[in-house]
Scaffold this motif. Sequence first.
Motif, PDB file in Angstrom:
ATOM      1  N   PHE A   1       4.323 -17.772   1.873  1.00  0.00           N
ATOM      2  CA  PHE A   1       2.397 -18.042   1.971  1.00  0.00           C
ATOM      3  C   PHE A   1       3.059 -19.495   2.007  1.00  0.00           C
ATOM      4  CE2 PHE A   1      -0.434 -19.896  -0.793  1.00  0.00           C
ATOM      5  CZ  PHE A   1      -1.159 -19.134  -1.222  1.00  0.00           C
TER       6      PHE A   1
ATOM      7  N   GLU B   1       0.434 -10.765   1.522  1.00  0.00           N
ATOM      8  CA  GLU B   1       0.254 -12.440   0.842  1.00  0.00           C
ATOM      9  C   GLU B   1       0.154 -12.761   2.304  1.00  0.00           C
ATOM     10  OE1 GLU B   1       4.516 -14.145  -0.671  1.00  0.00           O
ATOM     11  OE2 GLU B   1       4.718 -13.627   1.619  1.00  0.00           O
TER      12      GLU B   1
ATOM     13  N   SER C   1       2.122  -5.069   1.106  1.00  0.00           N
ATOM     14  CA  SER C   1       2.329  -6.807   0.769  1.00  0.00           C
ATOM     15  C   SER C   1       2.884  -7.545   1.152  1.00  0.00           C
ATOM     16  CB  SER C   1       3.686  -6.531  -0.666  1.00  0.00           C
ATOM     17  OG  SER C   1       4.955  -6.432  -0.115  1.00  0.00           O
ATOM     18  N   SER C   2       3.627  -7.572   2.051  1.00  0.00           N
ATOM     19  CA  SER C   2       4.227  -8.592   3.403  1.00  0.00           C
ATOM     20  C   SER C   2       2.976  -9.248   4.153  1.00  0.00           C
ATOM     21  CB  SER C   2       5.337  -8.362   4.123  1.00  0.00           C
ATOM     22  OG  SER C   2       4.345  -7.539   5.054  1.00  0.00           O
TER      23      SER C   2
ATOM     24  N   SER D   1       9.611 -14.550   1.318  1.00  0.00           N
ATOM     25  CA  SER D   1       7.906 -15.242   0.905  1.00  0.00           C
ATOM     26  C   SER D   1       7.642 -15.918   1.811  1.00  0.00           C
ATOM     27  CB  SER D   1       7.934 -16.251  -1.077  1.00  0.00           C
ATOM     28  OG  SER D   1       6.668 -17.132  -0.842  1.00  0.00           O
TER      29      SER D   1
END
Length: 330
Positions: free
Chosen positions: A162, A194, A190-191, A160
């Motif tokens: 984020f 995010e 998806s990376s 993650s």
Amino acid sequence: MKVTISDVARLAGVSTATVSHTINGTRYVSTETKDKVYHAIAELGYTPDASARSFRTGKKKTIGFIVPDISNKFFSTMIETVEDYLSAKGYHLIIANTKENPQREETNIRLLTAGLVDGLLVASTMDDFARFDELIPAGFPVVLVDRTFPVQKYASVTVSNFQPIYRAVCRLAGKGCRRIGLIAGLDRLSSTQERVLAYREAIADCGLEASERLIRYNDLKEDCALRCLDHLLMNEACDALLVCQGVMATVAFSYLHITGKAKELELVGFVDYDAGFNDPYYVGADRIIQPVGALGEAAGEQILRRIEEPDAPAFEKVLTSEYKPFQSNL
């Protein structure tokens, strides 16, 4: 003449079954007997027949790893870590390079799951879960690495970014930056999604003007990074730049330093490997450091777990990257 298991058994003074159990660990064998067997193996230069052992046990002791870009330091470092982990457990690793091409990925999935490997690690470049899912044989051990799908059917190991991106944008805003440009990767991943979400939320929370023109997606090719850079500097007059991928950051920052433009900008870039990374082009830049080694080790651990427990619920392991403002690197 090829040395056989019978030759080993004869020299060690034991049965062929005992030699087999010693090699495969399938039954208790005393230490004394093991020593005799291993001594005979060493003296004769015997090499166990891996294909025969695979036929008997149903395992090839081999894992496949489908990666999108083997030349990318992020993935090459991860491959090395995965291979070290699996080798210590008695497994081999087969690498397939898709070059971010979904068709190549499909071909490699079909090939590797057709009896070549016991399980599969995949850093997928597909944007369609249904298409990916229909390629995987029922019950086949799979772990998604770095990239996932909205449907959580398969075990996954990801990072993650984020919070690090959110913090980086807020810090730039706090330093007076008002036009923060973002260079992201492929928008289907998806990376990437995010990272863009974190950027947008931070921009909004910091009271900065939100503009999609400040977000540039790229195909992860080096010349594309420079095209994105030109747009953000010439057309959008950015006073800060956040590059969300290691190779792209190195290309962009080297160009900015060579042209002298780095002095005019606040910079944040991803570092795709060790925190001790010392590239001179990152001088003055904040860094978001990816835990590549931990990611690779976790991937190796999870795929072996899936092989041993194929019916276990899908497990999602999420690591976190590290945000390092420039002054902490002194």
